[in-house]
Design a protein around this motif. Structure first.
Motif, PDB file in Angstrom:
ATOM      1  N   LEU A  36      45.973 -64.799  36.512  1.00 30.20           N
ATOM      2  CA  LEU A  36      45.717 -66.221  36.754  1.00 30.20           C
ATOM      3  C   LEU A  36      46.141 -66.654  38.149  1.00 30.20           C
ATOM      4  CD1 LEU A  36      45.220 -69.198  35.756  1.00 30.20           C
ATOM      5  CD2 LEU A  36      47.592 -69.176  34.985  1.00 30.20           C
ATOM      6  N   TRP A  37      47.287 -66.149  38.616  1.00 29.74           N
ATOM      7  CA  TRP A  37      47.833 -66.598  39.898  1.00 29.74           C
ATOM      8  C   TRP A  37      46.987 -66.138  41.082  1.00 29.74           C
ATOM      9  CZ3 TRP A  37      51.054 -70.311  39.141  1.00 29.74           C
ATOM     10  CH2 TRP A  37      51.885 -70.316  38.017  1.00 29.74           C
ATOM     11  N   PHE A  38      46.203 -65.091  40.901  1.00 30.95           N
ATOM     12  CA  PHE A  38      45.392 -64.578  42.003  1.00 30.95           C
ATOM     13  C   PHE A  38      44.060 -65.313  42.128  1.00 30.95           C
ATOM     14  CE2 PHE A  38      48.311 -61.209  40.822  1.00 30.95           C
ATOM     15  CZ  PHE A  38      48.819 -60.837  42.055  1.00 30.95           C
ATOM     16  N   ARG A  39      43.854 -66.307  41.276  1.00 33.85           N
ATOM     17  CA  ARG A  39      42.658 -67.139  41.371  1.00 33.85           C
ATOM     18  C   ARG A  39      42.917 -68.417  42.161  1.00 33.85           C
ATOM     19  NH1 ARG A  39      41.707 -66.702  34.875  1.00 33.85           N
ATOM     20  NH2 ARG A  39      41.396 -64.426  34.784  1.00 33.85           N
ATOM     21  N   ILE A  40      44.126 -68.566  42.655  1.00 29.96           N
ATOM     22  CA  ILE A  40      44.506 -69.782  43.381  1.00 29.96           C
ATOM     23  C   ILE A  40      44.388 -69.535  44.877  1.00 29.96           C
ATOM     24  CG2 ILE A  40      46.364 -71.430  43.795  1.00 29.96           C
ATOM     25  CD1 ILE A  40      47.435 -70.705  41.017  1.00 29.96           C
ATOM     26  N   PRO A  41      43.589 -70.324  45.586  1.00 27.53           N
ATOM     27  CA  PRO A  41      43.397 -70.116  47.028  1.00 27.53           C
ATOM     28  C   PRO A  41      44.706 -70.219  47.798  1.00 27.53           C
ATOM     29  CG  PRO A  41      42.582 -72.275  46.334  1.00 27.53           C
ATOM     30  CD  PRO A  41      42.882 -71.519  45.093  1.00 27.53           C
ATOM     31  N   PHE A  42      44.827 -69.418  48.845  1.00 34.70           N
ATOM     32  CA  PHE A  42      46.007 -69.332  49.710  1.00 34.70           C
ATOM     33  C   PHE A  42      47.212 -68.718  48.983  1.00 34.70           C
ATOM     34  CE2 PHE A  42      43.810 -73.277  51.309  1.00 34.70           C
ATOM     35  CZ  PHE A  42      43.210 -72.670  52.397  1.00 34.70           C
ATOM     36  N   PHE A  43      47.507 -69.193  47.785  1.00 32.59           N
ATOM     37  CA  PHE A  43      48.660 -68.693  47.031  1.00 32.59           C
ATOM     38  C   PHE A  43      48.509 -67.207  46.735  1.00 32.59           C
ATOM     39  CE2 PHE A  43      51.099 -67.998  43.093  1.00 32.59           C
ATOM     40  CZ  PHE A  43      52.338 -68.477  43.493  1.00 32.59           C
ATOM     41  N   ARG A  44      47.285 -66.767  46.457  1.00 36.06           N
ATOM     42  CA  ARG A  44      47.038 -65.358  46.159  1.00 36.06           C
ATOM     43  C   ARG A  44      47.461 -64.471  47.328  1.00 36.06           C
ATOM     44  NH1 ARG A  44      42.278 -63.375  48.463  1.00 36.06           N
ATOM     45  NH2 ARG A  44      41.823 -61.943  46.735  1.00 36.06           N
TER      46      ARG A  44
ATOM     47  N   SER B 273      58.403 -72.521  45.331  1.00 38.29           N
ATOM     48  CA  SER B 273      57.176 -71.821  45.719  1.00 38.29           C
ATOM     49  C   SER B 273      56.384 -71.420  44.490  1.00 38.29           C
ATOM     50  CB  SER B 273      57.510 -70.593  46.564  1.00 38.29           C
ATOM     51  OG  SER B 273      58.107 -69.578  45.781  1.00 38.29           O
ATOM     52  N   PHE B 274      57.084 -71.130  43.394  1.00 42.37           N
ATOM     53  CA  PHE B 274      56.384 -70.750  42.170  1.00 42.37           C
ATOM     54  C   PHE B 274      56.117 -71.948  41.260  1.00 42.37           C
ATOM     55  CE2 PHE B 274      57.721 -66.562  43.507  1.00 42.37           C
ATOM     56  CZ  PHE B 274      56.648 -65.785  43.141  1.00 42.37           C
ATOM     57  N   LEU B 275      56.941 -72.973  41.347  1.00 44.51           N
ATOM     58  CA  LEU B 275      56.728 -74.143  40.493  1.00 44.51           C
ATOM     59  C   LEU B 275      55.685 -75.093  41.065  1.00 44.51           C
ATOM     60  CD1 LEU B 275      60.361 -75.078  39.371  1.00 44.51           C
ATOM     61  CD2 LEU B 275      58.636 -73.775  38.124  1.00 44.51           C
ATOM     62  N   GLY B 276      55.631 -75.193  42.391  1.00 47.86           N
ATOM     63  CA  GLY B 276      54.755 -76.199  42.971  1.00 47.86           C
ATOM     64  C   GLY B 276      53.769 -75.730  44.020  1.00 47.86           C
ATOM     65  N   LEU B 277      54.020 -74.554  44.622  1.00 45.76           N
ATOM     66  CA  LEU B 277      53.160 -74.103  45.717  1.00 45.76           C
ATOM     67  C   LEU B 277      51.735 -73.849  45.261  1.00 45.76           C
ATOM     68  CD1 LEU B 277      52.954 -73.377  48.672  1.00 45.76           C
ATOM     69  CD2 LEU B 277      53.685 -71.054  48.116  1.00 45.76           C
ATOM     70  N   ALA B 278      51.576 -73.297  44.051  1.00 41.41           N
ATOM     71  CA  ALA B 278      50.232 -73.016  43.550  1.00 41.41           C
ATOM     72  C   ALA B 278      49.411 -74.296  43.450  1.00 41.41           C
ATOM     73  CB  ALA B 278      50.314 -72.337  42.185  1.00 41.41           C
ATOM     74  N   GLN B 279      50.028 -75.360  42.917  1.00 37.38           N
ATOM     75  CA  GLN B 279      49.327 -76.633  42.800  1.00 37.38           C
ATOM     76  C   GLN B 279      49.026 -77.225  44.175  1.00 37.38           C
ATOM     77  OE1 GLN B 279      51.970 -75.655  41.169  1.00 37.38           O
ATOM     78  NE2 GLN B 279      51.980 -76.302  39.026  1.00 37.38           N
ATOM     79  N   CYS B 280      49.988 -77.086  45.102  1.00 34.61           N
ATOM     80  CA  CYS B 280      49.782 -77.619  46.451  1.00 34.61           C
ATOM     81  C   CYS B 280      48.655 -76.880  47.171  1.00 34.61           C
ATOM     82  CB  CYS B 280      51.078 -77.506  47.258  1.00 34.61           C
ATOM     83  SG  CYS B 280      52.397 -78.590  46.698  1.00 34.61           S
ATOM     84  N   CYS B 281      48.594 -75.555  46.980  1.00 34.44           N
ATOM     85  CA  CYS B 281      47.529 -74.766  47.613  1.00 34.44           C
ATOM     86  C   CYS B 281      46.155 -75.189  47.096  1.00 34.44           C
ATOM     87  CB  CYS B 281      47.760 -73.281  47.350  1.00 34.44           C
ATOM     88  SG  CYS B 281      49.126 -72.569  48.294  1.00 34.44           S
ATOM     89  N   THR B 282      46.061 -75.392  45.789  1.00 27.85           N
ATOM     90  CA  THR B 282      44.793 -75.820  45.195  1.00 27.85           C
ATOM     91  C   THR B 282      44.389 -77.184  45.709  1.00 27.85           C
ATOM     92  OG1 THR B 282      45.304 -74.571  43.180  1.00 27.85           O
ATOM     93  CG2 THR B 282      43.579 -76.236  43.032  1.00 27.85           C
ATOM     94  N   ALA B 283      45.364 -78.111  45.753  1.00 26.68           N
ATOM     95  CA  ALA B 283      45.083 -79.468  46.228  1.00 26.68           C
ATOM     96  C   ALA B 283      44.657 -79.455  47.691  1.00 26.68           C
ATOM     97  CB  ALA B 283      46.317 -80.346  46.036  1.00 26.68           C
ATOM     98  N   ALA B 284      45.336 -78.646  48.516  1.00 23.59           N
ATOM     99  CA  ALA B 284      45.001 -78.576  49.934  1.00 23.59           C
ATOM    100  C   ALA B 284      43.607 -77.999  50.144  1.00 23.59           C
ATOM    101  CB  ALA B 284      46.036 -77.736  50.671  1.00 23.59           C
ATOM    102  N   PHE B 285      43.277 -76.954  49.383  1.00 26.10           N
ATOM    103  CA  PHE B 285      41.968 -76.318  49.495  1.00 26.10           C
ATOM    104  C   PHE B 285      40.846 -77.316  49.208  1.00 26.10           C
ATOM    105  CE2 PHE B 285      38.462 -73.986  47.408  1.00 26.10           C
ATOM    106  CZ  PHE B 285      38.093 -73.148  48.454  1.00 26.10           C
TER     107      PHE B 285
END
Length: 335
Positions: free
Chosen positions: A145-153, A27-39
């Motif tokens: 930085l992490w709170f700038r990622i959609p959904f992940f925040r 969730s911390f290694l890949g979820l942020a990237q997945c959330c950005t890609a999905a958005f």
């Protein structure tokens, strides 16, 4: 007629515990990237309105990470965190009472690679935080930085994570009704580069911003040491001055996060992978250090309180280290 259910078998429990840790790690290694890609990807589908509406919501809600976040008790109490607790296992130990009429600033040490103890103890109820400290609401600071990622925040805020800036900290500490605990991983991302089994080196000697913050708000300081935090991952050797360490510092300056090259075990084998070892983590929360409020403390006043904090943290470590199999000749080193 009474129906009894057989307890889960040990192998099944182990699989559930491992699955919980896999979920947390990725969730911390890949979820942020997945959330950005999905958005971004949703804008190019018939579901583009989802991203459009979320973007509008994101704009309206942009200040929330600095205003105490948005915890969701259902997610904090989710059973997956109890499986994660039992995987290592992780425990939380109280050595003194905390008055729910006051706010507290907790310094958490060490960072470790992924701060497993900090996350589970302060962002979930798996280790029984609310039972140990009734009337206290925990908050844990995380890089902005992490709170700038959609959904992940929204995912990280649900556990009580808030943005790591002065405005965010002040919002929590200045609440007059009390009952708030702000946990700061003082060593930060840079300390993670020294996280390896048997290491007790803390990046703390010149970290005094959290002390100044406590004085400005008159908030008691509470030292917390997480025994075993550095033991759950191995890390590629990166001594100071090495080419790897220079690259890691360079990337940290650019991105704000460090990139330790860590490894441990795999999901189906125990020789190599990014899943942490099954090694116990015990977070011991020390006694509050009273702090006199002063809006503009001098450097000397900050240094005095900082030294008191170092002494209290060292005392906490020395008092409890024998219980957690730390060698007698091991001591904290502040750099």
């Amino acid at each position: 007629m009474k129906v009894e259910f057989a307890p889960r078998s040990v192998p099944l429990q182990r699989r559930l515990q491992t699955a919980a840790v896999v979920q947390w790690v990725f969730s911390f290694l890949g979820l942020a990237q997945c959330c950005t890609a999905a958005f971004i990807a949703l804008f190019f589908t018939r579901f583009w309105l989802v991203s459009a509406l979320y973007a509008a919501w994101w704009l309206i809600d942009r200040e929330k990470p600095t205003k105490g976040g948005r915890r969701i008790h259902f997610l904090r109490n989710c059973i997956v965190w109890r499986y994660m607790r039992d995987y290592f296992p992780i425990t939380l130990v109280k050595t003194a009472e905390l008055d729910p009429r006051q706010n507290y600033l907790v310094g958490f040490h060490p960072h470790g690679v992924l701060a497993a103890g900090a996350f589970l103890n302060f962002c979930t109820e798996a280790s029984g935080f609310s039972t140990l400290f009734p009337g206290i609401t925990p908050h844990l600071m995380m890089l902005s930085l992490w709170f700038r990622i959609p959904f992940f925040r929204d995912y990280v805020m649900s556990g009580g994570l808030i943005s790591s800036d002065k405005e965010s900290a002040s919002y929590v500490l200045q609440k007059p009704e009390g009952g708030n605990l702000l946990a700061i991983i003082v060593g930060g991302a840079q300390e993670a580069l020294d996280a390896r089994p048997g290491s007790f080196t803390l990046l703390l000697k010149n970290r005094k911003g959290f002390v100044r913050l406590a004085i400005q708000h008159g908030t008691p300081l509470v030292p917390a040491f997480s025994f075993g935090e550095n033991d759950v991952f191995d890390q590629v050797k990166n001594p100071k001055g090495s080419w790897l360490r220079r690259i890691q510092h360079w990337l940290q300056q650019i991105m704000g996060i460090s990139l330790p090259l860590f490894h441990a075990r795999g999901i189906f084998q125990y020789s190599f992978g990014v899943i942490p070892y099954r090694r116990p983590i015990c977070t011991v929360v020390g006694k509050p250090i009273p702090v006199q409020k002063k809006h503009r403390p001098s450097e000397e006043e900050v240094d005095q309180v900082h030294q008191k904090y170092l002494n209290a943290l060292s005392e906490l470590f020395e008092k409890h280290k024998a219980k957690y199999n730390v060698p007698e000749d091991s001591h904290l080193e502040f750099i």
